[in-house]
Design a protein around this motif. Structure first.
Motif, PDB file in Angstrom:
ATOM      1  N   PRO A 116      39.830  33.312  47.016  1.00 33.89           N
ATOM      2  CA  PRO A 116      40.122  32.137  46.188  1.00 33.89           C
ATOM      3  C   PRO A 116      41.241  31.304  46.792  1.00 33.89           C
ATOM      4  O   PRO A 116      42.171  31.848  47.393  1.00 33.89           O
ATOM      5  N   ILE A 117      41.172  29.991  46.651  1.00 34.29           N
ATOM      6  CA  ILE A 117      42.333  29.171  46.955  1.00 34.29           C
ATOM      7  C   ILE A 117      43.377  29.485  45.884  1.00 34.29           C
ATOM      8  O   ILE A 117      43.031  30.002  44.811  1.00 34.29           O
ATOM      9  N   PRO A 118      44.669  29.254  46.145  1.00 32.56           N
ATOM     10  CA  PRO A 118      45.685  29.548  45.122  1.00 32.56           C
ATOM     11  C   PRO A 118      45.337  28.790  43.830  1.00 32.56           C
ATOM     12  O   PRO A 118      45.207  27.559  43.854  1.00 32.56           O
ATOM     13  N   ASP A 119      45.129  29.527  42.739  1.00 30.62           N
ATOM     14  CA  ASP A 119      44.609  28.867  41.532  1.00 30.62           C
ATOM     15  C   ASP A 119      45.503  29.079  40.312  1.00 30.62           C
ATOM     16  O   ASP A 119      45.055  29.008  39.178  1.00 30.62           O
ATOM     17  N   ASP A 120      46.806  29.345  40.575  1.00 30.34           N
ATOM     18  CA  ASP A 120      47.731  29.557  39.453  1.00 30.34           C
ATOM     19  C   ASP A 120      48.536  28.292  39.139  1.00 30.34           C
ATOM     20  O   ASP A 120      49.539  28.355  38.441  1.00 30.34           O
ATOM     21  N   GLY A 121      48.114  27.156  39.654  1.00 34.24           N
ATOM     22  CA  GLY A 121      48.817  25.897  39.397  1.00 34.24           C
ATOM     23  C   GLY A 121      47.898  24.897  38.711  1.00 34.24           C
ATOM     24  O   GLY A 121      46.829  25.257  38.210  1.00 34.24           O
ATOM     25  N   PRO A 122      48.319  23.621  38.684  1.00 33.93           N
ATOM     26  CA  PRO A 122      47.518  22.607  37.996  1.00 33.93           C
ATOM     27  C   PRO A 122      46.115  22.437  38.570  1.00 33.93           C
ATOM     28  O   PRO A 122      45.172  22.169  37.806  1.00 33.93           O
ATOM     29  N   VAL A 123      45.944  22.625  39.883  1.00 30.08           N
ATOM     30  CA  VAL A 123      44.599  22.480  40.452  1.00 30.08           C
ATOM     31  C   VAL A 123      43.688  23.591  39.928  1.00 30.08           C
ATOM     32  O   VAL A 123      42.544  23.337  39.543  1.00 30.08           O
ATOM     33  N   GLY A 124      44.217  24.823  39.884  1.00 27.68           N
ATOM     34  CA  GLY A 124      43.439  25.934  39.325  1.00 27.68           C
ATOM     35  C   GLY A 124      43.081  25.679  37.873  1.00 27.68           C
ATOM     36  O   GLY A 124      41.954  25.953  37.434  1.00 27.68           O
ATOM     37  N   ALA A 125      44.044  25.147  37.101  1.00 27.53           N
ATOM     38  CA  ALA A 125      43.785  24.852  35.685  1.00 27.53           C
ATOM     39  C   ALA A 125      42.674  23.806  35.560  1.00 27.53           C
ATOM     40  O   ALA A 125      41.799  23.904  34.686  1.00 27.53           O
ATOM     41  N   GLU A 147      55.771  26.469  51.552  1.00 29.08           N
ATOM     42  CA  GLU A 147      54.710  27.473  51.585  1.00 29.08           C
ATOM     43  C   GLU A 147      53.524  27.166  50.685  1.00 29.08           C
ATOM     44  O   GLU A 147      52.434  27.698  50.886  1.00 29.08           O
ATOM     45  N   ARG A 148      53.719  26.321  49.704  1.00 28.96           N
ATOM     46  CA  ARG A 148      52.644  26.030  48.752  1.00 28.96           C
ATOM     47  C   ARG A 148      52.429  24.532  48.695  1.00 28.96           C
ATOM     48  O   ARG A 148      53.347  23.790  48.401  1.00 28.96           O
ATOM     49  N   GLN A 149      51.197  24.087  49.026  1.00 30.00           N
ATOM     50  CA  GLN A 149      50.918  22.656  49.075  1.00 30.00           C
ATOM     51  C   GLN A 149      49.838  22.339  48.049  1.00 30.00           C
ATOM     52  O   GLN A 149      48.651  22.293  48.350  1.00 30.00           O
ATOM     53  N   GLU A 150      50.277  22.094  46.813  1.00 28.46           N
ATOM     54  CA  GLU A 150      49.317  21.867  45.730  1.00 28.46           C
ATOM     55  C   GLU A 150      48.566  20.544  45.900  1.00 28.46           C
ATOM     56  O   GLU A 150      47.418  20.418  45.479  1.00 28.46           O
ATOM     57  N   LEU A 172      40.239  23.298  37.740  1.00 30.21           N
ATOM     58  CA  LEU A 172      38.962  23.929  38.083  1.00 30.21           C
ATOM     59  C   LEU A 172      38.421  24.735  36.905  1.00 30.21           C
ATOM     60  O   LEU A 172      37.225  24.688  36.598  1.00 30.21           O
ATOM     61  N   ARG A 173      39.318  25.473  36.229  1.00 25.97           N
ATOM     62  CA  ARG A 173      38.879  26.258  35.059  1.00 25.97           C
ATOM     63  C   ARG A 173      38.355  25.329  33.958  1.00 25.97           C
ATOM     64  O   ARG A 173      37.338  25.606  33.320  1.00 25.97           O
ATOM     65  N   ALA A 174      39.058  24.205  33.751  1.00 22.77           N
ATOM     66  CA  ALA A 174      38.677  23.283  32.672  1.00 22.77           C
ATOM     67  C   ALA A 174      37.285  22.705  32.887  1.00 22.77           C
ATOM     68  O   ALA A 174      36.583  22.384  31.924  1.00 22.77           O
ATOM     69  N   VAL A 175      36.885  22.570  34.157  1.00 24.60           N
ATOM     70  CA  VAL A 175      35.566  21.980  34.436  1.00 24.60           C
ATOM     71  C   VAL A 175      34.526  23.044  34.806  1.00 24.60           C
ATOM     72  O   VAL A 175      33.395  22.710  35.159  1.00 24.60           O
ATOM     73  N   GLY A 176      34.933  24.330  34.742  1.00 21.44           N
ATOM     74  CA  GLY A 176      33.979  25.408  34.995  1.00 21.44           C
ATOM     75  C   GLY A 176      33.637  25.590  36.467  1.00 21.44           C
ATOM     76  O   GLY A 176      32.527  26.015  36.789  1.00 21.44           O
ATOM     77  N   ARG A 177      34.597  25.268  37.365  1.00 17.81           N
ATOM     78  CA  ARG A 177      34.338  25.438  38.801  1.00 17.81           C
ATOM     79  C   ARG A 177      35.044  26.660  39.350  1.00 17.81           C
ATOM     80  O   ARG A 177      36.133  27.020  38.907  1.00 17.81           O
ATOM     81  N   SER A 178      34.436  27.287  40.363  1.00 17.82           N
ATOM     82  CA  SER A 178      35.020  28.464  40.996  1.00 17.82           C
ATOM     83  C   SER A 178      36.081  28.037  42.016  1.00 17.82           C
ATOM     84  O   SER A 178      35.878  27.083  42.763  1.00 17.82           O
ATOM     85  N   PRO A 179      37.216  28.786  42.087  1.00 18.77           N
ATOM     86  CA  PRO A 179      38.215  28.495  43.118  1.00 18.77           C
ATOM     87  C   PRO A 179      37.897  29.162  44.458  1.00 18.77           C
ATOM     88  O   PRO A 179      38.663  29.034  45.412  1.00 18.77           O
ATOM     89  N   VAL A 180      36.772  29.888  44.517  1.00 17.84           N
ATOM     90  CA  VAL A 180      36.527  30.745  45.680  1.00 17.84           C
ATOM     91  C   VAL A 180      35.924  29.953  46.845  1.00 17.84           C
ATOM     92  O   VAL A 180      35.060  29.097  46.642  1.00 17.84           O
ATOM     93  N   ARG A 181      36.411  30.252  48.038  1.00 16.30           N
ATOM     94  CA  ARG A 181      35.860  29.688  49.261  1.00 16.30           C
ATOM     95  C   ARG A 181      34.795  30.624  49.811  1.00 16.30           C
ATOM     96  O   ARG A 181      34.938  31.847  49.777  1.00 16.30           O
ATOM     97  N   ALA A 182      33.721  30.042  50.327  1.00 13.81           N
ATOM     98  CA  ALA A 182      32.704  30.847  51.006  1.00 13.81           C
ATOM     99  C   ALA A 182      33.353  31.545  52.208  1.00 13.81           C
ATOM    100  O   ALA A 182      34.261  30.998  52.846  1.00 13.81           O
ATOM    101  N   SER A 183      32.865  32.758  52.516  1.00  9.54           N
ATOM    102  CA  SER A 183      33.396  33.543  53.645  1.00  9.54           C
ATOM    103  C   SER A 183      33.317  32.726  54.928  1.00  9.54           C
ATOM    104  O   SER A 183      32.269  32.140  55.225  1.00  9.54           O
ATOM    105  N   HIS A 184      34.413  32.709  55.695  1.00 11.37           N
ATOM    106  CA  HIS A 184      34.398  31.877  56.904  1.00 11.37           C
ATOM    107  C   HIS A 184      35.408  32.361  57.926  1.00 11.37           C
ATOM    108  O   HIS A 184      36.372  33.059  57.593  1.00 11.37           O
ATOM    109  N   LEU A 185      35.152  31.952  59.160  1.00 16.10           N
ATOM    110  CA  LEU A 185      36.051  32.216  60.289  1.00 16.10           C
ATOM    111  C   LEU A 185      36.408  30.853  60.886  1.00 16.10           C
ATOM    112  O   LEU A 185      35.516  30.076  61.231  1.00 16.10           O
ATOM    113  N   HIS A 186      37.714  30.574  60.969  1.00 15.49           N
ATOM    114  CA  HIS A 186      38.174  29.261  61.465  1.00 15.49           C
ATOM    115  C   HIS A 186      38.162  29.203  62.993  1.00 15.49           C
ATOM    116  O   HIS A 186      38.569  30.178  63.652  1.00 15.49           O
TER     117      HIS A 186
END
Ligand SMILES: [Fe+2]
Length: 305
Positions: free
Chosen positions: A207-216, A83-86, A218-232
């Motif tokens: 936001p993309i799931p940001d409670d793992g190493p990728v989220g950490a 379910e989670r693909q980091e 993004l925080r360390a470099v000051g980037r947002s985890p949020v995706r722009a609003s979209h329809l696939h």
């Protein structure tokens, strides 16, 4: 070779003997793949070796930094399950997913641009009739979507399969709920003139799931985890290249901040025209006085191959 750029050029200028040793090591590792019976694998491994070593030499990587990188990948692997693909997230936030898509979807005339599939596509979705509702139980502002599917000559592509999926207005896909719901996803066919139309909900940022190493990271470099609003969208028709894309909402602030996975193409940003409550719906649907919105997405398919 070009002398490596270092973090502290003054105290890490490698000097000619050091450069010779580093060059010699690169050559030896590249050569170790020369006998691969698979020419494509040989190309991949030799190019990977050259680029990886060039990176290590350019930044003058410290041993602590190498171990930190290994720890990062280890943590990402441990967090990854069905379910989670980091590691896909890592590929996405580095732009590697989007670059691979760009390379593999060569520009072709005015064919609609491709973007990332994302982690929330599923193999099965309910079929809806033209004008049906993709949203189901997904909450959000009703959104009328219409358009055409055409080929490069402007001819309609009838009976093309259009698959659509999206998050609800809480920023969650159906598969992120624990109750096995199917909502915010469906597929339908274009009509004889290549037209299509359906109801969905207006996309919102999430936001993309940001409670793992990728989220950490993004925080360390000051980037947002949020995706722009979209329809696939995933559009397929025999004889045409499979199109995986999104549409984005013109005016969405996240387009200015930056989409966390670099999925945005200017050609995919569409106006959504918000309608006051009580405005008649295009198909006469009773929206109970709720405000709604509408957009248009005309799709051009490239030929297969
Ligand atoms: Fe998405």
């Amino acid at each position: 070779m070009t002398r490596p750029t270092s973090r502290n050029a003054a105290d890490t200028d490698p000097g000619p003997e050091q450069v010779r040793r580093e060059d010699e090591l690169v050559a030896r590792v590249v050569e170790s793949f020369a006998a691969s019976p698979d020419p494509r694998l040989r190309l991949l491994m030799q190019a990977l070796t050259r680029h990886l070593h060039a990176f290590i030499r350019e930044v003058r990587l410290t041993e602590d930094e190498l171990f930190a990188a290994i720890r990062f990948l280890t943590d990402a692997g441990h967090l990854t399950d069905d379910e989670r693909q980091e590691l896909i997230l890592l590929s996405d936030v580095l732009g590697a997913s989007m670059q691979t898509i760009t390379v593999n979807n060569q520009a072709f005339g005015d064919a609609t641009e491709a973007t990332v599939l994302g982690p929330f596509h599923t193999e099965s979705s309910p079929e809806i009739e033209p004008g049906g509702d993709v949203a189901g139980a997904a909450s959000g502002m009703p959104c009328w979507v219409e358009g055409t599917v055409r080929d490069g000559q402007g001819l309609p592509v009838p009976h093309a399969r259009i698959e659509v999926w999206e998050a609800d207005d809480r920023g969650r896909y159906d598969v992120q709920y624990a109750d096995d719901r199917v909502a915010g996803r469906a597929h339908l066919r274009t009509d004889a003139s290549g037209g299509y139309r359906f109801w969905a909900v207006k996309p919102t940022p999430y936001p993309i799931p940001d409670d793992g190493p990728v989220g950490a990271m993004l925080r360390a470099v000051g980037r947002s985890p949020v995706r722009a609003s979209h329809l696939h969208f995933l559009v397929t028709a025999p004889g045409y290249r499979r199109l995986v894309t999104h549409i984005f909402v013109e005016g969405d602030e996240q387009l200015v901040v930056g989409d966390s996975v670099f999925g945005v193409r200017d050609s995919l940003i569409k106006p959504f025209e918000d309608q006051a409550g009580g405005t008649p719906a295009p198909d006469g649907r009773d929206l109970g006085g709720r405000p709604w919105t509408r957009t248009r997405f005309d799709i051009v398919l490239a030929p297969e191959g």
